[in-house]
Write an enzyme that holds these catalytic residues in place. Sequence first.
Site, mmCIF file in Angstrom:
data_model
loop_
_atom_site.group_PDB
_atom_site.id
_atom_site.type_symbol
_atom_site.label_atom_id
_atom_site.label_comp_id
_atom_site.label_asym_id
_atom_site.label_seq_id
_atom_site.Cartn_x
_atom_site.Cartn_y
_atom_site.Cartn_z
ATOM 1 N N THR A 117 -43.123 -51.796 -2.159
ATOM 2 C CA THR A 117 -43.168 -50.394 -1.765
ATOM 3 C C THR A 117 -41.947 -49.973 -0.966
ATOM 4 O O THR A 117 -41.343 -50.789 -0.246
ATOM 5 C CB THR A 117 -44.426 -50.127 -0.912
ATOM 6 O OG1 THR A 117 -44.385 -48.792 -0.378
ATOM 7 C CG2 THR A 117 -44.510 -51.082 0.268
ATOM 8 N N TYR A 141 -49.306 -51.296 6.374
ATOM 9 C CA TYR A 141 -49.191 -51.347 4.913
ATOM 10 C C TYR A 141 -47.809 -51.839 4.503
ATOM 11 O O TYR A 141 -47.672 -52.781 3.720
ATOM 12 C CB TYR A 141 -49.464 -49.969 4.311
ATOM 13 C CG TYR A 141 -49.043 -49.853 2.867
ATOM 14 C CD1 TYR A 141 -49.657 -50.622 1.881
ATOM 15 C CD2 TYR A 141 -48.014 -48.988 2.489
ATOM 16 C CE1 TYR A 141 -49.258 -50.533 0.559
ATOM 17 C CE2 TYR A 141 -47.616 -48.889 1.171
ATOM 18 C CZ TYR A 141 -48.234 -49.668 0.209
ATOM 19 O OH TYR A 141 -47.832 -49.578 -1.097
#
Length: 331
Positions: A117, A141
């Site tokens: 990501t 995250y």
Amino acid sequence: MAVLVTGGAGYIGSHMVWELVDNGEEVVVLDRLSTGFEWAVAPEATLVRGDIADQDLVANLVREHKIDSVIHFAGSIIVPESVSDPLGYYENNTCKTRALIEAVVRAGVPHFIFSSTAAVYGAAGSVPVSEDTVLNPESPYGLSKLMSEWMLRDASRAHALTYSALRYFNVAGADPKGRTGQSTRGATHLIKVASETALGKRASMNVFGTDYPTADGTCIRDYIHVSDLARAHYLALKRLRTGAPSLVANCGYGRGFSVLEVIESVRRVSGVDFDVQLSDRRPGDPPAIVANPARAMKEFGWKPERDDLDLIVGDALAWEEALKRKNSVSA
């Protein structure tokens, strides 16, 4: 030989499965179906319900189906949720990925594609970031994904495993053929939320933060069509199969749009003027992040085919209409 796709019943994973099937690959999907859908998996693929941390199950799948590659999507992806539940994200994204990598290494699988990501960069700004940009994740995250990248890097140095970690930006849109799309209830993706609001599935939507240091005060993101992203994964896999070395590559288009610009696109394409509420910032959201995708284009010949915000929005809206019909039939 077959490809094992973890999380293949989810949004991006189901598009990946269709991409592989369309290219004549044998596909096995491993998914708990906690957020994914059985119907989203291409019927040509073999669906196995289970957890990626079940090492015996993974070993059996590798042996039974002669798995030569793993494409790993399974995990949790909501930034604000990771801030409120960091240990849950480290468990689901990092610890379970470690177990999966270990099972893959033990089974002798040579290739691994990891769904990473842009959150590993943190608040990098609106200038396109390269893979060499300093990594500074601002949420559990992003950090959970970066730790998984580190594990892959170190495992590849110690074992006969090559990998590609694809750092992608904001994924949106749906399969142009209407076979799958973002279907999670309560999803937080901006284009998904705006499309639902335009079609009356939500009474209104929120814009989180209007005081960011951007032109209109809202966050800027690089939106990539999910079909282009699935294609990038397949090209990365083909590259590894030639014997090429491991790499990390960005997947984005190299230009950003603000939250308000995206909302205007949804209004323009749908022809609906819907209610938008202005709210405070959410924790963990950087002001702007845009990709430099040059490495992906150079190393595995990736060429985006749906790089147009209105086109992305149009595909998302078409999928929402399809879901609306699907739900009315099953109701």
